[in-house]
Design a protein around this motif. Sequence first.
Motif, PDB file in Angstrom:
ATOM      1  N   LEU A  36     -16.929  62.610  15.277  1.00 43.09           N
ATOM      2  CA  LEU A  36     -15.670  62.131  15.849  1.00 43.09           C
ATOM      3  C   LEU A  36     -15.812  60.675  16.288  1.00 43.09           C
ATOM      4  O   LEU A  36     -14.939  59.842  16.026  1.00 43.09           O
ATOM      5  N   ASN A  37     -16.935  60.376  16.943  1.00 38.64           N
ATOM      6  CA  ASN A  37     -17.168  59.000  17.376  1.00 38.64           C
ATOM      7  C   ASN A  37     -17.300  58.044  16.206  1.00 38.64           C
ATOM      8  O   ASN A  37     -16.912  56.880  16.295  1.00 38.64           O
ATOM      9  N   THR A  38     -17.836  58.546  15.101  1.00 32.77           N
ATOM     10  CA  THR A  38     -17.915  57.714  13.897  1.00 32.77           C
ATOM     11  C   THR A  38     -16.512  57.332  13.436  1.00 32.77           C
ATOM     12  O   THR A  38     -16.231  56.155  13.191  1.00 32.77           O
ATOM     13  N   TYR A  39     -15.637  58.331  13.340  1.00 30.03           N
ATOM     14  CA  TYR A  39     -14.254  58.043  12.939  1.00 30.03           C
ATOM     15  C   TYR A  39     -13.592  57.047  13.899  1.00 30.03           C
ATOM     16  O   TYR A  39     -12.919  56.102  13.486  1.00 30.03           O
ATOM     17  N   VAL A  40     -13.783  57.286  15.184  1.00 31.15           N
ATOM     18  CA  VAL A  40     -13.143  56.414  16.180  1.00 31.15           C
ATOM     19  C   VAL A  40     -13.643  54.981  16.045  1.00 31.15           C
ATOM     20  O   VAL A  40     -12.851  54.025  16.041  1.00 31.15           O
ATOM     21  N   SER A  41     -14.951  54.804  15.876  1.00 24.86           N
ATOM     22  CA  SER A  41     -15.449  53.436  15.811  1.00 24.86           C
ATOM     23  C   SER A  41     -15.039  52.758  14.500  1.00 24.86           C
ATOM     24  O   SER A  41     -14.762  51.556  14.478  1.00 24.86           O
ATOM     25  N   LYS A  42     -14.947  53.537  13.415  1.00 29.44           N
ATOM     26  CA  LYS A  42     -14.474  52.959  12.146  1.00 29.44           C
ATOM     27  C   LYS A  42     -13.007  52.541  12.253  1.00 29.44           C
ATOM     28  O   LYS A  42     -12.598  51.526  11.688  1.00 29.44           O
ATOM     29  N   ALA A  43     -12.221  53.340  12.954  1.00 26.69           N
ATOM     30  CA  ALA A  43     -10.804  52.994  13.139  1.00 26.69           C
ATOM     31  C   ALA A  43     -10.678  51.710  13.966  1.00 26.69           C
ATOM     32  O   ALA A  43      -9.864  50.827  13.655  1.00 26.69           O
ATOM     33  N   ARG A  44     -11.493  51.616  15.000  1.00 26.02           N
ATOM     34  CA  ARG A  44     -11.451  50.397  15.835  1.00 26.02           C
ATOM     35  C   ARG A  44     -11.881  49.181  15.029  1.00 26.02           C
ATOM     36  O   ARG A  44     -11.278  48.110  15.122  1.00 26.02           O
ATOM     37  N   ALA A  45     -12.931  49.337  14.234  1.00 23.65           N
ATOM     38  CA  ALA A  45     -13.416  48.228  13.411  1.00 23.65           C
ATOM     39  C   ALA A  45     -12.347  47.781  12.417  1.00 23.65           C
ATOM     40  O   ALA A  45     -12.248  46.599  12.080  1.00 23.65           O
ATOM     41  N   LEU A  72      -3.455  56.112  18.134  1.00 25.78           N
ATOM     42  CA  LEU A  72      -3.965  57.109  17.192  1.00 25.78           C
ATOM     43  C   LEU A  72      -4.946  58.044  17.896  1.00 25.78           C
ATOM     44  O   LEU A  72      -5.946  57.587  18.455  1.00 25.78           O
ATOM     45  N   GLY A  73      -4.628  59.319  17.894  1.00 31.85           N
ATOM     46  CA  GLY A  73      -5.570  60.323  18.399  1.00 31.85           C
ATOM     47  C   GLY A  73      -6.274  60.941  17.199  1.00 31.85           C
ATOM     48  O   GLY A  73      -5.643  61.195  16.180  1.00 31.85           O
ATOM     49  N   ALA A 110      -3.866  57.058   8.208  1.00 33.90           N
ATOM     50  CA  ALA A 110      -3.635  57.048   9.665  1.00 33.90           C
ATOM     51  C   ALA A 110      -3.972  55.675  10.239  1.00 33.90           C
ATOM     52  O   ALA A 110      -3.213  55.109  11.039  1.00 33.90           O
ATOM     53  N   CYS A 111      -5.089  55.120   9.810  1.00 30.47           N
ATOM     54  CA  CYS A 111      -5.491  53.793  10.300  1.00 30.47           C
ATOM     55  C   CYS A 111      -4.502  52.717   9.852  1.00 30.47           C
ATOM     56  O   CYS A 111      -4.153  51.820  10.631  1.00 30.47           O
ATOM     57  N   THR A 112      -4.044  52.835   8.609  1.00 33.55           N
ATOM     58  CA  THR A 112      -3.095  51.843   8.089  1.00 33.55           C
ATOM     59  C   THR A 112      -1.783  51.883   8.867  1.00 33.55           C
ATOM     60  O   THR A 112      -1.268  50.844   9.284  1.00 33.55           O
ATOM     61  N   GLY A 159      -9.240  47.762  13.054  1.00 32.07           N
ATOM     62  CA  GLY A 159      -8.219  47.012  13.785  1.00 32.07           C
ATOM     63  C   GLY A 159      -7.192  47.874  14.515  1.00 32.07           C
ATOM     64  O   GLY A 159      -6.175  47.370  14.983  1.00 32.07           O
ATOM     65  N   VAL A 160      -7.459  49.164  14.619  1.00 36.79           N
ATOM     66  CA  VAL A 160      -6.556  50.021  15.406  1.00 36.79           C
ATOM     67  C   VAL A 160      -6.961  49.853  16.869  1.00 36.79           C
ATOM     68  O   VAL A 160      -8.109  50.119  17.237  1.00 36.79           O
ATOM     69  N   LYS A 161      -6.019  49.425  17.684  1.00 31.07           N
ATOM     70  CA  LYS A 161      -6.395  49.061  19.057  1.00 31.07           C
ATOM     71  C   LYS A 161      -6.552  50.265  19.961  1.00 31.07           C
ATOM     72  O   LYS A 161      -7.445  50.330  20.786  1.00 31.07           O
ATOM     73  N   ASP A 162      -5.621  51.218  19.818  1.00 36.50           N
ATOM     74  CA  ASP A 162      -5.630  52.359  20.734  1.00 36.50           C
ATOM     75  C   ASP A 162      -6.042  53.630  19.963  1.00 36.50           C
ATOM     76  O   ASP A 162      -5.227  54.234  19.298  1.00 36.50           O
ATOM     77  N   VAL A 163      -7.312  53.967  20.030  1.00 39.60           N
ATOM     78  CA  VAL A 163      -7.821  55.168  19.345  1.00 39.60           C
ATOM     79  C   VAL A 163      -8.445  56.090  20.382  1.00 39.60           C
ATOM     80  O   VAL A 163      -9.253  55.653  21.197  1.00 39.60           O
TER      81      VAL A 163
END
Lengths: 153, 153
Positions: free
Chosen positions: A80-89, A47-48, A36-38, A91-95
């Motif tokens: 959930l916040n862990t996943y979101v912050s890992k996705a942002r780290a 990405l929701g 999903a992140c890729t 490089g996914v801009k809109d999570v």
Amino acid sequence: MVTEDDFEAEEMSYHRLLLAVDDDDDDSSRKAFNYACTLARTFNLPLGIVSVMETGDMNIFQSLSPDVIKSRREDIYHDLNTYVSKARAFGVKDVQPLIGEGKPERVILEEIIPEFKPDLVLLGSHTRRGHLRIGHVAGEIIREAEVSAIIVK
Amino acid sequence: MVTEDDFEAEEMSYHRLLLAVDDDDDDSSRKAFNYACTLARTFNLPLGIVSVMETGDMNIFQSLSPDVIKSRREDIYHDLNTYVSKARAFGVKDVQPLIGEGKPERVILEEIIPEFKPDLVLLGSHTRRGHLRIGHVAGEIIREAEVSAIIVK
């Protein structure tokens, strides 16, 4: 089968991704998260990430205890916040974190998908007796959702 | 759920794509074809396109007639070659037609996947009573295959 020959292959991509994560942190959930992140980063897609607090699997005593509910809710938010912050780290801009309560498949099909409007839902699988299998929630979503879905194994 | 926080999102991509096409040429089959071509071209991946001549749905009289079998086989070859040439025209460099005979889900699960070794299988869906639904073959493949699968709707 192809009844006519007069078509051409066309570029086809998705525009909004929804990743469903659940309590069972399996290898394939992590793979679904990574894919999903890729996709989101490569094609610059929103990405929701949804997690549903399953209220159906608590027994009556527990479901009467506000402390248990509170503690579970906090766990869900934290994860959930862990996943979101890992996705942002990554490089996914809109999570966007999305949270629900109830029967996961119903909440995702009837609340999350109509509201977030993904065109691709990403789901992990589970290992059972040494085989990668789809869970009940993923199976229902794949059957009933009117949008594309991928089971990551 | 995420039990530890010490993981990072990782790049994750597929390497070999298998698209299953069938007799019912639905909008979603075309979409699955388009998405397969797009992924294959974007990431420069080999694409196998499989069509299975379903022998189970012929009645005994038909199955005894070599002419019927011959004619069906020719149709399958023709349609499969159409998909392959359209994919090549779109810019997919490595496209392989794969053909089988028997029960589509068994042939795909037991012969095509072990031989072609895709890590992502792409499947179309079908419209039933106004809703996009997965067919029997797609359902079986999603349940049983040990690789990721996407249902394109």
